[in-house]
Design a protein around this motif. Structure first.
Motif, PDB file in Angstrom:
ATOM      1  N   ALA A  95      46.314  37.363  35.778  1.00 19.53           N
ATOM      2  CA  ALA A  95      45.937  35.800  36.330  1.00 19.53           C
ATOM      3  C   ALA A  95      45.620  35.006  35.488  1.00 19.53           C
ATOM      4  CB  ALA A  95      45.002  35.866  37.441  1.00 19.53           C
ATOM      5  N   THR A 134      54.008  40.959  42.599  1.00 22.92           N
ATOM      6  CA  THR A 134      52.804  40.513  42.261  1.00 22.92           C
ATOM      7  C   THR A 134      51.681  41.534  43.011  1.00 22.92           C
ATOM      8  OG1 THR A 134      53.341  38.227  41.948  1.00 22.92           O
ATOM      9  CG2 THR A 134      50.892  38.684  42.350  1.00 22.92           C
ATOM     10  N   SER A 136      47.526  42.520  43.993  1.00 26.04           N
ATOM     11  CA  SER A 136      46.248  42.365  43.853  1.00 26.04           C
ATOM     12  C   SER A 136      45.313  43.415  43.848  1.00 26.04           C
ATOM     13  CB  SER A 136      45.941  41.636  45.381  1.00 26.04           C
ATOM     14  OG  SER A 136      46.653  40.387  45.308  1.00 26.04           O
ATOM     15  N   TYR A 137      43.925  43.255  43.067  1.00 23.39           N
ATOM     16  CA  TYR A 137      43.480  44.537  42.909  1.00 23.39           C
ATOM     17  C   TYR A 137      41.966  44.161  42.637  1.00 23.39           C
ATOM     18  CZ  TYR A 137      43.735  43.708  38.090  1.00 23.39           C
ATOM     19  OH  TYR A 137      43.709  42.825  36.611  1.00 23.39           O
ATOM     20  N   GLU A 138      40.865  44.986  42.837  1.00 21.82           N
ATOM     21  CA  GLU A 138      39.773  44.352  42.903  1.00 21.82           C
ATOM     22  C   GLU A 138      39.171  44.857  41.108  1.00 21.82           C
ATOM     23  OE1 GLU A 138      36.375  42.774  44.072  1.00 21.82           O
ATOM     24  OE2 GLU A 138      37.889  43.204  45.430  1.00 21.82           O
ATOM     25  N   GLU A 143      38.307  40.015  43.197  1.00 20.79           N
ATOM     26  CA  GLU A 143      39.728  40.311  43.185  1.00 20.79           C
ATOM     27  C   GLU A 143      40.590  39.262  42.477  1.00 20.79           C
ATOM     28  OE1 GLU A 143      42.878  40.076  47.013  1.00 20.79           O
ATOM     29  OE2 GLU A 143      41.246  41.374  47.146  1.00 20.79           O
ATOM     30  N   THR A 144      41.563  39.993  41.970  1.00 19.36           N
ATOM     31  CA  THR A 144      42.763  39.263  40.988  1.00 19.36           C
ATOM     32  C   THR A 144      44.037  39.742  41.109  1.00 19.36           C
ATOM     33  OG1 THR A 144      42.824  38.438  38.795  1.00 19.36           O
ATOM     34  CG2 THR A 144      42.084  40.734  38.942  1.00 19.36           C
ATOM     35  N   THR A 145      44.836  38.921  40.372  1.00 20.14           N
ATOM     36  CA  THR A 145      46.200  39.334  40.332  1.00 20.14           C
ATOM     37  C   THR A 145      46.959  39.621  39.259  1.00 20.14           C
ATOM     38  OG1 THR A 145      47.054  37.183  40.529  1.00 20.14           O
ATOM     39  CG2 THR A 145      46.551  38.129  42.748  1.00 20.14           C
TER      40      THR A 145
END
Length: 158
Positions: A95, A134, A136-138, A143-145
């Motif tokens: 990100a 894309t 998403s994860y912690e 949380e970010t991508t």
């Protein structure tokens, strides 16, 4: 993991097979120290026997998990080249705009800072994905991508 049998890289297989060999050797050593129940003496001896029996039980469980994982890898076939799987090298753009090439593996290795385990938040998010996806994860800061840029094989890691 995705729920399907996951393949593993040749390096991970070799490491798991070595661990299994070491576990079998340790089990033989511990089993040889167990006494016949008729020979056990005072309470300290009994406590020591219980501790060794417990250690033997833990070794048996780990051996079973390692053997199961090797069987699953055989069913899973080779490391995938069309999607992210265990053994894949993947380039991702985070990100913040940075790009990094990572290796998806099973066994954490402090000597390999580019290794992401398949059960980590990022590893789980990447499994099964293809270039352009894309995820998403912690992350530690929330949380970010990340975007899957490209896939390769472990030899592509550089």
């Amino acid at each position: 993991m995705t729920g399907d049998p996951e393949p593993i890289s040749a390096e991970a297989r070799k490491a798991l097979e070595q661990e299994l060999s070491d576990l079998h050797e340790e089990r033989r050593t511990v089993a040889a120290t167990l006494k016949d129940s008729d020979e056990v003496g005072d309470r300290a001896d009994q406590a020591d026997e219980i501790q060794r029996a417990d250690q033997l039980h833990r070794l048996d469980e780990r051996i079973e998990r390692a053997e199961d994982r090797l069987r699953q890898a055989d069913i899973g076939g080779p490391v995938p080249t069309d999607k992210v799987g265990v053994g894949t090298t993947v380039t991702v753009r985070f990100a913040d705009g940075t790009t990094d090439t990572l290796h998806i593996g099973e066994i954490a290795d402090a000597r390999d800072p580019k290794l992401v385990t398949s059960d980590s938040p990022l590893g789980r998010a990447l499994l099964g994905r293809t270039p352009g996806d894309t995820v998403s994860y912690e992350a530690p800061n929330g949380e970010t991508t990340a975007v899957v840029v490209s896939l390769g094989t472990p030899g592509d890691q550089g």
